[in-house]
Design an enzyme around this catalytic site. Sequence first.
Site, mmCIF file in Angstrom:
data_model
loop_
_atom_site.group_PDB
_atom_site.id
_atom_site.type_symbol
_atom_site.label_atom_id
_atom_site.label_comp_id
_atom_site.label_asym_id
_atom_site.label_seq_id
_atom_site.Cartn_x
_atom_site.Cartn_y
_atom_site.Cartn_z
ATOM 1 C CG ASN A 86 -1.937 -1.096 1.218
ATOM 2 O OD1 ASN A 86 -2.554 -1.353 0.189
ATOM 3 N ND2 ASN A 86 -2.117 -1.763 2.343
ATOM 4 C CB VAL A 95 3.545 0.730 9.000
ATOM 5 C CG1 VAL A 95 4.995 0.779 9.490
ATOM 6 C CG2 VAL A 95 2.626 0.196 10.095
ATOM 7 C CG HIS A 99 4.737 -2.786 4.942
ATOM 8 N ND1 HIS A 99 4.781 -1.444 5.236
ATOM 9 C CD2 HIS A 99 3.429 -3.138 4.903
ATOM 10 C CE1 HIS A 99 3.547 -0.992 5.383
ATOM 11 N NE2 HIS A 99 2.699 -2.002 5.182
ATOM 12 C CG HIS A 101 0.430 -6.473 3.394
ATOM 13 N ND1 HIS A 101 -0.120 -6.468 4.656
ATOM 14 C CD2 HIS A 101 0.679 -5.173 3.099
ATOM 15 C CE1 HIS A 101 -0.212 -5.224 5.096
ATOM 16 N NE2 HIS A 101 0.266 -4.410 4.172
HETATM 17 P P1 5GP Z 1 -0.278 -1.104 5.828
HETATM 18 O O1 5GP Z 1 -1.657 -0.771 6.361
HETATM 19 O O2 5GP Z 1 0.686 0.032 6.095
HETATM 20 O O3 5GP Z 1 -0.241 -1.586 4.418
HETATM 21 O O4 5GP Z 1 0.202 -2.364 6.652
HETATM 22 C C1 5GP Z 1 0.681 -2.297 7.957
HETATM 23 C C2 5GP Z 1 0.509 -3.664 8.543
HETATM 24 O O5 5GP Z 1 1.331 -3.741 9.687
HETATM 25 C C3 5GP Z 1 -0.927 -3.976 8.991
HETATM 26 O O6 5GP Z 1 -1.383 -5.129 8.308
HETATM 27 C C4 5GP Z 1 -0.784 -4.199 10.495
HETATM 28 O O7 5GP Z 1 -1.621 -5.229 10.967
HETATM 29 C C5 5GP Z 1 0.680 -4.514 10.660
HETATM 30 N N1 5GP Z 1 1.245 -4.114 11.934
HETATM 31 C C6 5GP Z 1 1.132 -2.902 12.543
HETATM 32 N N2 5GP Z 1 1.808 -2.872 13.704
HETATM 33 C C7 5GP Z 1 2.372 -4.109 13.836
HETATM 34 C C8 5GP Z 1 3.196 -4.694 14.844
HETATM 35 O O8 5GP Z 1 3.539 -4.085 15.858
HETATM 36 N N3 5GP Z 1 3.579 -5.978 14.643
HETATM 37 C C9 5GP Z 1 3.213 -6.692 13.528
HETATM 38 N N4 5GP Z 1 3.661 -7.947 13.442
HETATM 39 N N5 5GP Z 1 2.435 -6.165 12.566
HETATM 40 C C10 5GP Z 1 2.021 -4.896 12.709
#
Ligand code: 5GP
Length: 112
Positions: A86, A95, A99, A101
């Site tokens: 994303n 975040v 990254h 997924h």
């Molecule tokens: P985004 O929304 O930025 O694409 O993905 C961020 C991902 O990081 C989300 O799927 C969320 O669940 C995961 N995430 C956020 N904080 C943590 C954490 O402290 N530990 C782990 N393992 N995953 C996290």
Amino acid sequence: MATIFTKIINKEIPANIVYEDEDVIAFKDIAPVAPVHILVVPKKEIATINDIKEDDAYLIGKVYLTISKLAKEFGLAEKGYRVVSNCNEHAGQTVFHIHFHLIGGEKLGTMV
Ligand code: 5GP
């Protein structure tokens, strides 16, 4: 700017790490959306896909090699899986450390 993923990389907070080398780390997402949901993260702090530079091409290639290996290791390769990254508000990035997924382990709904 450092995010929660830097804390995971530096082992300041725990995570279920499934792969690590000098450039890349992979750990289970804390809120999985499928039976297998792994985040594959370059250790270098790059906030968004918009911030990837020419010099990062090798690193991003390594991320995809890691994804390919993990997909096999977690039994996803044959049936298939999805890789999602994303970028910014419209995609719902939460975040700001790039990254990828790796999602699979069941039939996934159509997204695009
Ligand atoms: P985004 O929304 O930025 O694409 O993905 C961020 C991902 O990081 C989300 O799927 C969320 O669940 C995961 N995430 C956020 N904080 C943590 C954490 O402290 N530990 C782990 N393992 N995953 C996290």
